[in-house]
Design a protein around this motif. Structure first.
Motif, PDB file in Angstrom:
ATOM      1  N   GLU A  58      55.605  32.480 -57.605  1.00 21.16           N
ATOM      2  CA  GLU A  58      55.372  31.234 -56.872  1.00 21.16           C
ATOM      3  C   GLU A  58      56.715  30.562 -56.630  1.00 21.16           C
ATOM      4  OE1 GLU A  58      52.852  28.844 -59.408  1.00 21.16           O
ATOM      5  OE2 GLU A  58      53.828  29.639 -61.182  1.00 21.16           O
ATOM      6  N   PHE A  59      56.802  29.830 -55.516  1.00 16.72           N
ATOM      7  CA  PHE A  59      58.064  29.213 -55.123  1.00 16.72           C
ATOM      8  C   PHE A  59      58.105  27.710 -55.398  1.00 16.72           C
ATOM      9  CE2 PHE A  59      57.772  32.872 -52.068  1.00 16.72           C
ATOM     10  CZ  PHE A  59      58.796  33.611 -52.647  1.00 16.72           C
ATOM     11  N   TYR A  60      56.956  27.097 -55.611  1.00 16.22           N
ATOM     12  CA  TYR A  60      56.924  25.662 -55.884  1.00 16.22           C
ATOM     13  C   TYR A  60      55.715  25.366 -56.757  1.00 16.22           C
ATOM     14  CZ  TYR A  60      53.838  26.022 -51.806  1.00 16.22           C
ATOM     15  OH  TYR A  60      52.867  26.409 -50.918  1.00 16.22           O
ATOM     16  N   ILE A  61      55.703  24.167 -57.321  1.00 13.14           N
ATOM     17  CA  ILE A  61      54.649  23.809 -58.259  1.00 13.14           C
ATOM     18  C   ILE A  61      53.994  22.508 -57.818  1.00 13.14           C
ATOM     19  CG2 ILE A  61      55.696  25.014 -60.209  1.00 13.14           C
ATOM     20  CD1 ILE A  61      56.896  22.393 -61.134  1.00 13.14           C
ATOM     21  N   PRO A  62      52.781  22.215 -58.296  1.00 14.07           N
ATOM     22  CA  PRO A  62      52.109  20.962 -57.928  1.00 14.07           C
ATOM     23  C   PRO A  62      52.980  19.754 -58.263  1.00 14.07           C
ATOM     24  CG  PRO A  62      50.580  22.439 -59.040  1.00 14.07           C
ATOM     25  CD  PRO A  62      51.939  23.077 -59.148  1.00 14.07           C
ATOM     26  N   GLY A  63      52.975  18.779 -57.356  1.00 15.90           N
ATOM     27  CA  GLY A  63      53.762  17.572 -57.570  1.00 15.90           C
ATOM     28  C   GLY A  63      55.061  17.568 -56.794  1.00 15.90           C
ATOM     29  N   GLU A  64      55.503  18.744 -56.314  1.00 15.45           N
ATOM     30  CA  GLU A  64      56.721  18.798 -55.514  1.00 15.45           C
ATOM     31  C   GLU A  64      56.374  18.534 -54.052  1.00 15.45           C
ATOM     32  OE1 GLU A  64      59.606  21.788 -58.040  1.00 15.45           O
ATOM     33  OE2 GLU A  64      58.285  22.716 -56.549  1.00 15.45           O
ATOM     34  N   LYS A  65      57.206  17.747 -53.356  1.00 13.44           N
ATOM     35  CA  LYS A  65      56.972  17.427 -51.947  1.00 13.44           C
ATOM     36  C   LYS A  65      57.508  18.564 -51.088  1.00 13.44           C
ATOM     37  CE  LYS A  65      58.133  14.121 -48.293  1.00 13.44           C
ATOM     38  NZ  LYS A  65      59.000  12.975 -47.913  1.00 13.44           N
ATOM     39  N   ILE A  66      56.613  19.220 -50.369  1.00 15.84           N
ATOM     40  CA  ILE A  66      56.960  20.417 -49.609  1.00 15.84           C
ATOM     41  C   ILE A  66      56.952  20.127 -48.107  1.00 15.84           C
ATOM     42  CG2 ILE A  66      56.403  22.851 -49.230  1.00 15.84           C
ATOM     43  CD1 ILE A  66      57.018  22.079 -52.163  1.00 15.84           C
ATOM     44  N   ASN A  67      57.980  20.625 -47.408  1.00 15.11           N
ATOM     45  CA  ASN A  67      58.018  20.532 -45.951  1.00 15.11           C
ATOM     46  C   ASN A  67      58.042  21.952 -45.383  1.00 15.11           C
ATOM     47  OD1 ASN A  67      58.871  20.331 -43.185  1.00 15.11           O
ATOM     48  ND2 ASN A  67      59.686  18.294 -43.603  1.00 15.11           N
ATOM     49  N   MET A  68      56.985  22.309 -44.649  1.00 14.46           N
ATOM     50  CA  MET A  68      56.885  23.646 -44.076  1.00 14.46           C
ATOM     51  C   MET A  68      57.161  23.640 -42.573  1.00 14.46           C
ATOM     52  SD  MET A  68      56.092  25.586 -46.694  1.00 14.46           S
ATOM     53  CE  MET A  68      55.127  27.062 -46.345  1.00 14.46           C
ATOM     54  N   GLU A  69      57.609  22.488 -42.046  1.00 10.01           N
ATOM     55  CA  GLU A  69      57.748  22.348 -40.594  1.00 10.01           C
ATOM     56  C   GLU A  69      59.197  22.395 -40.116  1.00 10.01           C
ATOM     57  OE1 GLU A  69      54.901  22.439 -39.067  1.00 10.01           O
ATOM     58  OE2 GLU A  69      53.889  22.319 -41.011  1.00 10.01           O
ATOM     59  N   ARG A  70      60.166  22.097 -40.947  1.00 11.60           N
ATOM     60  CA  ARG A  70      61.553  21.949 -40.497  1.00 11.60           C
ATOM     61  C   ARG A  70      62.153  23.249 -39.980  1.00 11.60           C
ATOM     62  NH1 ARG A  70      64.477  18.943 -45.362  1.00 11.60           N
ATOM     63  NH2 ARG A  70      66.303  20.036 -44.513  1.00 11.60           N
ATOM     64  N   PHE A  71      61.752  24.356 -40.587  1.00 13.35           N
ATOM     65  CA  PHE A  71      62.321  25.653 -40.218  1.00 13.35           C
ATOM     66  C   PHE A  71      61.211  26.661 -39.946  1.00 13.35           C
ATOM     67  CE2 PHE A  71      65.445  23.520 -42.920  1.00 13.35           C
ATOM     68  CZ  PHE A  71      66.585  23.597 -42.124  1.00 13.35           C
ATOM     69  N   LYS A  72      61.536  27.647 -39.159  1.00 10.91           N
ATOM     70  CA  LYS A  72      60.552  28.665 -38.783  1.00 10.91           C
ATOM     71  C   LYS A  72      60.143  29.524 -39.974  1.00 10.91           C
ATOM     72  CE  LYS A  72      59.984  32.607 -35.628  1.00 10.91           C
ATOM     73  NZ  LYS A  72      60.635  33.458 -34.600  1.00 10.91           N
ATOM     74  N   ALA A  73      61.123  29.975 -40.755  1.00 11.21           N
ATOM     75  CA  ALA A  73      60.837  30.932 -41.832  1.00 11.21           C
ATOM     76  C   ALA A  73      61.162  30.401 -43.224  1.00 11.21           C
ATOM     77  CB  ALA A  73      61.611  32.235 -41.590  1.00 11.21           C
ATOM     78  N   LEU A  74      61.548  29.132 -43.299  1.00 11.57           N
ATOM     79  CA  LEU A  74      61.933  28.529 -44.573  1.00 11.57           C
ATOM     80  C   LEU A  74      61.052  27.331 -44.904  1.00 11.57           C
ATOM     81  CD1 LEU A  74      65.798  28.474 -44.102  1.00 11.57           C
ATOM     82  CD2 LEU A  74      64.632  29.633 -45.976  1.00 11.57           C
TER      83      LEU A  74
END
Length: 401
Positions: A327-343
């Motif tokens: 897994e790359f992130y855990i609950p509680g972390e603010k995730i942005n999946m929109e800024r980059f195409k593959a990141l």
């Protein structure tokens, strides 16, 4: 002739080109602005990820490149490689030094250079097999954390514009000491984010990276030895090229305090045994699946050099520190999946203040100065990382082929 890059593309990542090429092209102007003509220092630059980072950066024409690594042979090959690769710009001021970044010599180099615009640290114990007993655990934490803290203190003298330190997916909800040491490293470097910009990246296995299990198959094949792989552990994979590119993008395009990760879906996870099946086939063999190590070694010893069958051993994972999933992130972390195409980007996560980090490091140093056990280290880490779920199984990877 076996083409490793083609095999990785066809059988491991299932991507004909880098997944980050679109993000690189979309941000080429910014990358050029931040790298061209600038001074770059890469620590651990002879390793798989460090050398790939260097190749990614060189395409944007830095003015100076200083590479630090303990691996003298690796530095020699890095230099030959970058000078032999079409399309890579090698600056006139290129220097490679065989030394430890915690050595006084590096401190002198850094101070006489008055720092660097870009500093990236790839020096690390990166294998789960690094934790065997109290000595290996101490060496792992000394390198990944204690020496890294001394580096951060040194960087404060001449702060870089961009600082990057590679992490691992195993830092998210860690179950092994290596992963926990990288989570500690994240908290450590992020505590300095107010002094200069700090970014990092968590990502998956780098296919056929130095010292990895798949890389070992290449050596086993040369020596006519059997291949071994777990059949129950699923992993994400990126290519060596992609590993360097994600680090460059995080280093240059990230905002201070952010953690980058590749956008990979669960359907892209593979078992090592599945990759091994394809590897055996690509080498022109039929696999001979053996019941145990002894049967496989015996078969390999007796087979002729023109044999069309090759021995493999597949097994269930039963060693300390192995995680059945990634897994790359855990609950509680603010995730942005929109800024980059593959990141994907972890924009906000819970971090420890500098005083807590310093107190923990003082505790580690005191612990290592006394008579301690591996269990004492695990206990100390659990106090700092409450969700550290370490299970001692009494067996480590060095006990396997």
């Amino acid at each position: 002739m076996f083409n490793l890059d083609k095999f990785i593309a066809d059988s491991v990542t299932h991507r004909p080109s880098s997944m980050f090429e679109g993000d690189i092209q979309a941000n080429a102007a910014r990358l050029t602005q931040e790298i061209e003509g600038k001074s770059v220092c890469v620590i651990g630059g002879a390793g798989s990820i460090g050398s790939s980072f260097i190749k990614a950066v060189l395409r944007f024409k830095p003015g100076k490149l200083v590479v630090i690594d303990l691996n003298e042979n690796g530095l020699a090959e890095l230099t030959r490689d970058i000078r032999s690769t079409e399309g890579l710009f090698v600056p006139q001021e290129y220097r490679a030094y065989t030394l430890n970044f915690a050595d006084p010599i590096f401190t002198r180099i850094f101070r006489e250079e008055k720092g660097f615009d870009i500093v990236a640290n790839f020096s690390a114990h990166k294998h789960v097999r690094s934790e065997k007993d109290k000595y290996s655990v101490q060496a792992l934490i000394e390198n990944n954390d204690i020496k890294a803290k001394k580096l951060m203190d040194l960087l404060c003298e001449f702060p870089p514009k961009h600082f990057f330190c590679v992490s691992t997916d195993k830092a998210a909800n860690p179950v092994n000491i290596m992963g926990a040491s990288k989570r500690i490293m994240e908290d450590l470097v992020m505590a300095y984010n107010g002094k200069f910009k700090v970014t990092t990246a968590r990502f998956a296995n780098v296919a056929f990276s130095n010292g990895s299990l798949p890389d070992g198959w290449l050596h086993r094949l040369q020596k006519k030895q059997p291949l071994a792989a777990p059949n129950d552990v699923k992993r994400y994979f990126v290519s060596p090229e992609e590993s360097g590119q994600i680090c460059m993008l995080a280093c240059i395009l990230g905002n201070g305090g952010e953690v980058f990760f590749p956008k990979l879906g669960e359907d892209q996870m593979l078992t090592f045994s599945a990759i091994c099946d394809d590897f055996v086939s690509s080498e022109g063999f039929y696999k001979k699946e053996c019941a145990n190590d002894e049967e496989a070694k015996r078969f390999a010893h007796q087979m002729s050099y023109d044999s069309d069958t090759y021995p493999v051993v597949y097994f269930k994972s039963d060693t300390t520190g192995e995680k059945a999933y990634e897994e790359f992130y855990i609950p509680g972390e603010k995730i942005n999946m929109e800024r980059f195409k593959a990141l994907g980007v972890v924009e906000e996560t819970t971090r420890r203040p500098m005083n807590e980090v310093n107190a923990f490091f003082e505790k580690l140093e005191t612990l290592f100065a006394a008579d301690f056990t591996k269990e004492d280290v695990v206990k100390a880490i659990k106090e700092f990382i409450p969700n550290f779920e370490h299970e001692e199984k009494g067996k480590n990877l060095d006990q396997k082929m």
